[in-house]
Design a protein around this motif. Structure first.
Motif, short mmCIF file in Angstrom:
data_model
loop_
_atom_site.label_atom_id
_atom_site.label_comp_id
_atom_site.label_asym_id
_atom_site.label_seq_id
_atom_site.Cartn_x
_atom_site.Cartn_y
_atom_site.Cartn_z
N LEU A 273 0.82 -1.21 0.00
CA LEU A 273 0.00 0.00 0.00
C LEU A 273 0.86 1.26 0.00
CD1 LEU A 273 -2.77 -0.98 2.59
CD2 LEU A 273 -2.88 -1.10 0.10
N LEU A 274 2.09 1.15 0.49
CA LEU A 274 2.96 2.31 0.57
C LEU A 274 3.48 2.74 -0.80
CD1 LEU A 274 5.06 1.43 3.77
CD2 LEU A 274 2.86 2.60 3.58
N HIS A 275 3.27 1.91 -1.83
CA HIS A 275 3.75 2.26 -3.17
C HIS A 275 2.69 3.00 -3.98
CE1 HIS A 275 7.26 -0.14 -2.38
NE2 HIS A 275 6.54 -1.25 -2.21
N LYS A 276 1.55 3.26 -3.40
CA LYS A 276 0.49 3.98 -4.11
C LYS A 276 0.76 5.49 -4.11
CE LYS A 276 -3.14 0.61 -3.02
NZ LYS A 276 -3.48 0.27 -4.41
N GLU A 277 0.08 6.19 -5.03
CA GLU A 277 0.16 7.65 -5.05
C GLU A 277 -0.54 8.18 -3.80
OE1 GLU A 277 1.52 9.91 -7.17
OE2 GLU A 277 2.51 8.26 -8.21
N MET A 278 0.11 9.12 -3.11
CA MET A 278 -0.45 9.65 -1.87
C MET A 278 -0.52 11.17 -1.91
SD MET A 278 1.47 7.30 1.02
CE MET A 278 1.41 5.51 0.95
N LEU A 279 -1.58 11.69 -1.32
CA LEU A 279 -1.73 13.13 -1.13
C LEU A 279 -2.24 13.35 0.29
CD1 LEU A 279 -2.64 12.51 -4.30
CD2 LEU A 279 -3.04 14.96 -4.30
N ILE A 280 -1.99 14.52 0.82
CA ILE A 280 -2.45 14.87 2.16
C ILE A 280 -3.33 16.11 2.06
CG2 ILE A 280 -1.77 15.57 4.48
CD1 ILE A 280 0.90 14.17 4.01
N ALA A 281 -4.47 16.06 2.74
CA ALA A 281 -5.35 17.22 2.81
C ALA A 281 -5.53 17.60 4.27
CB ALA A 281 -6.70 16.92 2.17
N ILE A 282 -5.23 18.85 4.59
CA ILE A 282 -5.45 19.37 5.94
C ILE A 282 -6.87 19.91 5.98
CG2 ILE A 282 -4.61 20.88 7.76
CD1 ILE A 282 -2.59 18.78 6.80
N SER A 283 -7.77 19.16 6.61
CA SER A 283 -9.18 19.55 6.63
C SER A 283 -9.44 20.57 7.73
CB SER A 283 -10.06 18.31 6.83
OG SER A 283 -9.75 17.70 8.08
N LYS A 284 -10.61 21.18 7.64
CA LYS A 284 -11.05 22.20 8.63
C LYS A 284 -10.07 23.37 8.69
CE LYS A 284 -12.82 18.35 11.41
NZ LYS A 284 -12.83 17.67 12.74
N SER A 285 -9.43 23.68 7.55
CA SER A 285 -8.39 24.71 7.54
C SER A 285 -8.94 26.13 7.53
CB SER A 285 -7.46 24.50 6.34
OG SER A 285 -8.17 24.63 5.12
N ASP A 286 -10.26 26.29 7.53
CA ASP A 286 -10.83 27.64 7.58
C ASP A 286 -10.52 28.32 8.92
OD1 ASP A 286 -12.54 25.46 8.36
OD2 ASP A 286 -14.06 26.94 8.88
N MET A 287 -10.08 27.55 9.91
CA MET A 287 -9.74 28.11 11.22
C MET A 287 -8.26 28.49 11.32
SD MET A 287 -9.64 24.64 13.60
CE MET A 287 -11.31 24.17 13.18
N LEU A 288 -7.51 28.33 10.23
CA LEU A 288 -6.07 28.60 10.24
C LEU A 288 -5.75 29.94 9.59
CD1 LEU A 288 -4.73 25.10 9.11
CD2 LEU A 288 -4.96 25.94 11.45
N ASP A 289 -4.74 30.63 10.13
CA ASP A 289 -4.21 31.82 9.44
C ASP A 289 -2.95 31.40 8.70
OD1 ASP A 289 -2.22 31.57 11.37
OD2 ASP A 289 -3.03 33.16 12.65
N ASP A 290 -2.35 32.31 8.00
CA ASP A 290 -1.18 31.99 7.17
C ASP A 290 -0.01 31.48 7.99
OD1 ASP A 290 -2.57 32.73 4.94
OD2 ASP A 290 -1.77 34.77 4.87
N GLU A 291 0.16 32.02 9.18
CA GLU A 291 1.29 31.60 10.02
C GLU A 291 1.13 30.14 10.45
OE1 GLU A 291 3.51 32.91 14.21
OE2 GLU A 291 1.95 34.19 13.33
N LEU A 292 -0.08 29.75 10.84
CA LEU A 292 -0.32 28.37 11.24
C LEU A 292 -0.18 27.41 10.06
CD1 LEU A 292 -3.34 28.78 13.69
CD2 LEU A 292 -1.01 28.08 14.27
N LYS A 293 -0.62 27.86 8.88
CA LYS A 293 -0.48 27.03 7.69
C LYS A 293 0.99 26.75 7.39
CE LYS A 293 -4.79 28.25 5.33
NZ LYS A 293 -5.38 28.89 4.13
N GLN A 294 1.85 27.77 7.55
CA GLN A 294 3.28 27.59 7.31
C GLN A 294 3.88 26.61 8.32
OE1 GLN A 294 5.13 31.44 7.27
NE2 GLN A 294 4.06 32.12 5.42
N ALA A 295 3.41 26.71 9.58
CA ALA A 295 3.92 25.81 10.61
C ALA A 295 3.53 24.37 10.32
CB ALA A 295 3.40 26.25 11.98
N ILE A 296 2.30 24.17 9.87
CA ILE A 296 1.85 22.81 9.54
C ILE A 296 2.58 22.29 8.32
CG2 ILE A 296 -0.13 21.43 8.80
CD1 ILE A 296 -1.90 23.23 10.50
N SER A 297 2.78 23.14 7.32
CA SER A 297 3.49 22.73 6.10
C SER A 297 4.90 22.25 6.42
CB SER A 297 3.56 23.91 5.11
OG SER A 297 2.25 24.26 4.66
#
Length: 339
Positions: A273-297
């Protein structure tokens, strides 16, 4: 779970038909006192056949078929008449169904296309009548063959949902909400863990009339591969998804650790399963500002793309669908690329 309409595994005893026996017979009528051998062949035993049906999405209709017993072939007749073959049994199953032998675990058949038919358990061959054994030196053979027995045993039918994208995440990560927003599916949504207890499918409408299928799978927790939570019962469905979308909520205490736990559960279940194409989505991100988004990234793995989305506010969904479509068609693009 026993009363759920979503049935993805059944155990059934199957037996294909036995072949009919050939007979020993000699022609006798008022014009022929000592005719030659004319014993007919036995009929073939009935097959048990699997047929794909795109209108089915569960094995519910087969739940109460505990025994599937096919018809035997009839014995041959005089005048070289062949006995009637048994009437085949056709089991219609949803696409993605795998047939296994319970004792050995061996995969015996797999249905992936609508209308595809596979002889799962072949019927026994009918025996030959005595007319087949006549020779110049043995013009009156006294023997005929019995029919061959059919195949029998306990079998497992297992459904692995066919979907292009599989949603992977902890309970309450927002998988069902995302599915309800990007498709016409109406999964159960509530503010408690394990709201989703069966896979839900939806079709995502993309540009120019194109579309792809997305599956919302029950939430995974740490230890799922050992049976915790809903266990690994539904992890089998991930095997069919060429692209995996990991959903990690923005209010998670440790985004990196949550992703690593999910990845480790998949690895313990099946390393492929680890050989499959993977993407990550950070859900509920409407509560984040740009600074928090950079920290999560900064916490996210560099080799796996990540996107910030909000299903409720419908933000970032177009970019996510573009990324999923690109990932689904990545292999085709690679084939078409010139070296």
């Amino acid at each position: 779970m026993e009363k759920s309409n979503f049935v993805d595994q059944i155990r059934v005893f199957c037996r294909s038909g036995h072949g009919g026996a050939g007979i020993k017979h000699f022609l006798r009528d008022k014009f022929t006192a000592k005719g030659g051998p004319d014993g007919g062949d036995g009929g073939r035993g009935a097959h048990i056949i699997l047929r794909g049906n795109r209108n089915l999405w569960t094995l519910l209709h087969l739940r109460y078929h505990k025994n599937v017993l096919a018809e035997d072939g009839e014995s041959g007749g005089h005048n070289k008449c062949t006995g009637r073959s048994g009437k085949d049994i056709i089991l219609e199953v949803p696409l993605g169904t795998v047939a296994l032998d319970e004792e050995t675990g061996e995969k015996e058949a797999e249905i992936l296309e609508d209308g595809q038919e596979i002889i799962w358990l072949p019927g026994g061959r009918g025996g030959l009548g005595n007319h087949n054994f006549a020779t110049p030196t043995n013009q009156a053979p006294e023997h005929a063959q019995p029919g061959l027995p059919g195949v029998e045993g306990w079998k497992i039918l297992e459904l692995k949902v066919l979907a292009d994208v599989g949603l992977v995440g902890f309970p309450n990560a927002g998988k069902s909400t995302l599915l309800s927003v990007v498709t016409a599916a109406k999964p159960k949504i509530a503010n408690y863990a394990f709201t989703t207890i069966t896979p839900n499918l939806g079709i995502v409408a993309y540009r120019d009339g194109r579309s792809f299928c997305i599956a919302d799978l029950p939430g995974i927790i740490e230890g799922a591969a050992e049976g915790k939570g809903l266990g690994h019962r539904f992890l089998r469905h991930i095997e069919r998804n060429p692209v995996l979308l990991f959903l990690i909520p923005a209010d998670s205490d440790d985004h990196k650790k949550e992703f690593e736990i999910l990845l480790n559960e998949l690895k313990q279940y099946n390393e492929e399963l680890l050989h499959k194409e993977m993407l990550i989505a950070i859900s509920k991100s409407d509560m984040l500002d740009d600074e928090l988004k950079q920290a999560i990234s900064a916490e996210m793995p560099e080799d796996i793309p990540h996107y910030f989305i909000s299903s409720v506010a419908q933000k970032g969904l177009t970019e996510l669908k573009d990324a999923l479509w690109k990932a689904l068609n990545k292999k085709d693009d690679d084939k078409g690329a010139t070296p």
